[in-house]
Enzyme design. Structure first.
Site, PDB file in Angstrom:
ATOM      1  N   ARG A   1     -18.073  -2.778  17.566  1.00 38.51           N
ATOM      2  CA  ARG A   1     -17.285  -4.007  17.428  1.00 38.51           C
ATOM      3  C   ARG A   1     -16.033  -3.958  18.297  1.00 38.51           C
ATOM      4  O   ARG A   1     -15.242  -3.019  18.216  1.00 38.51           O
ATOM      5  CB  ARG A   1     -16.882  -4.239  15.974  1.00 38.51           C
ATOM      6  CG  ARG A   1     -15.974  -5.478  15.808  1.00 38.51           C
ATOM      7  CD  ARG A   1     -15.604  -5.726  14.381  1.00 38.51           C
ATOM      8  NE  ARG A   1     -16.769  -6.076  13.600  1.00 38.51           N
ATOM      9  CZ  ARG A   1     -16.955  -5.704  12.339  1.00 38.51           C
ATOM     10  NH1 ARG A   1     -16.079  -4.950  11.740  1.00 38.51           N
ATOM     11  NH2 ARG A   1     -18.041  -6.078  11.699  1.00 38.51           N
TER      12      ARG A   1
ATOM     13  N   CYS B   1       0.453   0.572  10.268  1.00 40.66           N
ATOM     14  CA  CYS B   1       0.064  -0.477   9.326  1.00 40.66           C
ATOM     15  C   CYS B   1       1.241  -1.315   8.835  1.00 40.66           C
ATOM     16  O   CYS B   1       2.213  -0.775   8.281  1.00 40.66           O
ATOM     17  CB  CYS B   1      -0.670   0.132   8.141  1.00 40.66           C
ATOM     18  SG  CYS B   1      -1.372  -1.134   7.042  1.00 40.66           S
TER      19      CYS B   1
ATOM     20  N   CYS C   1       0.173   5.142   6.793  1.00 35.98           N
ATOM     21  CA  CYS C   1      -0.495   5.001   8.083  1.00 35.98           C
ATOM     22  C   CYS C   1       0.490   4.392   9.087  1.00 35.98           C
ATOM     23  O   CYS C   1       1.004   3.284   8.866  1.00 35.98           O
ATOM     24  CB  CYS C   1      -1.736   4.117   7.953  1.00 35.98           C
ATOM     25  SG  CYS C   1      -2.882   4.679   6.668  1.00 35.98           S
TER      26      CYS C   1
ATOM     27  N   CYS D   1       0.838  -1.202   0.000  1.00 36.73           N
ATOM     28  CA  CYS D   1       0.000   0.000   0.000  1.00 36.73           C
ATOM     29  C   CYS D   1       0.876   1.255   0.000  1.00 36.73           C
ATOM     30  O   CYS D   1       1.837   1.346   0.763  1.00 36.73           O
ATOM     31  CB  CYS D   1      -0.909   0.000   1.224  1.00 36.73           C
ATOM     32  SG  CYS D   1      -2.026   1.427   1.275  1.00 36.73           S
TER      33      CYS D   1
END
Length: 344
Positions: free
Chosen positions: A270, A70, A67, A63
């Site tokens: 969640r 990550c 971030c 990617c």
């Protein structure tokens, strides 16, 4: 449902939270906070049911985003090997196994900044296949434009996950390759297309309490509350900028779950990444605070998750049972949701 209709039918759902109000919730005595959260939770949900999802990385690594948490960023040396998009039938084979394990929602994640239109052909075929199995379908593919969101809707997508990660002010310390408003724009495209929004954030990235409050305020003050709000505990990955960040106080994580439930009572909250490192007792506190959704299976995208046997044993000890697929919160809140055992 329009925002006005939502307000009329569910008068406790607000989109006008102030920073002071949210800070006051975080400052409540712990027992009072959990009581308020469990009370809010019971207005919309059976407190002894939990929605079970399973997550598969359909395109891993490489990617271009930065971030800071990550493992899949091409900018960090994490030892993760990038892969191409999985074949449709391989994904559907894994989905069938997930259903056999008890998953009612199948989530598919691809490490893209945003999908190319040609990639959506395969993803839409995956969504259609998951739907044919009777499960809910969810994907997370990065940023979307309006037309891409409509294509996914037409394929039958139930949920699109796109986390805002943290509060607006702290965001720039975690990510520089896309803006906070880029994320808000994608959520708007998803919502406008008629797809359920799944959006939450990550706790334990070195943020302050005010940043957690800001994150929840941003989510609760969207035109409509996200139908699903994942609260993740940072999974520290070596080689990333956050790989050595200080550990989070577990009770601060429970507080965040509770405040999310009070602010967004009709949303599923969640208990997401990080359960591998949580005690059974901590997870039980999270359920008490209003969490009613988990990921099952041994892995999330690239990190570990408690095994199937452990989750089944924990839920049995707590007297909790799986929630059926396509279970929605009531349109008009009842005075009280009767726990499932009371009718037996």
């Amino acid at each position: 449902m329009s925002t006005q209709q939502q307000s009329d039918l569910r008068p406790d759902l607000r989109n006008d939270w102030t920073r002071d109000e949210v800070n006051d919730l975080f400052a409540m005595p712990f027992n009072d906070l959990l009581f308020a959260a469990q009370t809010a939770h019971r207005r919309y949900f059976d407190p002894n049911e939990v929605q079970q999802s399973e997550l598969l990385s359909i395109k891993t690594g490489g990617c271009p985003e930065d971030c800071g948490y990550c493992s899949q960023s091409a900018k960090f040396e994490t030892g993760l090997k990038a892969s191409k998009l999985m074949e449709v039938e391989k994904v559907l084979t894994e989905a069938r196994k997930a259903k056999e394990r008890g998953a009612t929602r199948y989530c598919m994640g691809a490490a893209w900044r945003s999908p190319k239109d040609r990639d959506l052909d395969a993803v839409c075929a995956m969504v259609e296949g998951v739907k044919d199995m009777g499960m809910e379908a969810c994907v997370t593919l990065g940023m979307l434009d309006a037309m891409q969101a409509k294509r996914l809707r037409d394929a039958g997508l139930d949920y699109y996950n796109h986390n805002i990660d943290t509060g607006r002010e702290y965001y720039k310390d975690i990510i520089t390759t896309r803006t906070f408003d880029d994320r808000i724009d994608t959520l708007a495209h998803v919502r406008d297309a008629g797809i359920h929004v799944c959006s939450g954030g990550i706790i334990g990235m070195g943020e302050e309490k005010k940043d957690r409050a800001d994150m929840l305020m941003e989510l609760a003050n969207l035109p409509e509350h996200p139908e699903s709000v994942p609260i993740n505990s940072l999974m520290k990955v070596g080689g990333t900028p956050l790989g050595e960040v200080e550990d989070l106080d577990p009770l601060d994580f429970v507080r965040t779950i509770a405040v999310a439930k009070i602010m967004m009572p009709a949303s599923m909250v969640r208990l997401s990444a990080g359960r591998e490192h949580m005690s059974d007792e901590l997870q039980a506190l999270c359920f008490l605070a209003g969490a009613n959704s988990i990921f099952i299976g041994d892995k999330l995208l690239t990190t570990d998750n408690p095994g199937e046997d452990h989750d089944k044993a924990l839920l049995a000890r707590l007297g909790m049972k799986p929630m059926a697929a396509h279970t929605a919160a009531p349109e008009v809140k009842p005075e009280h949701i009767v726990p499932s055992h009371a009718a037996e």
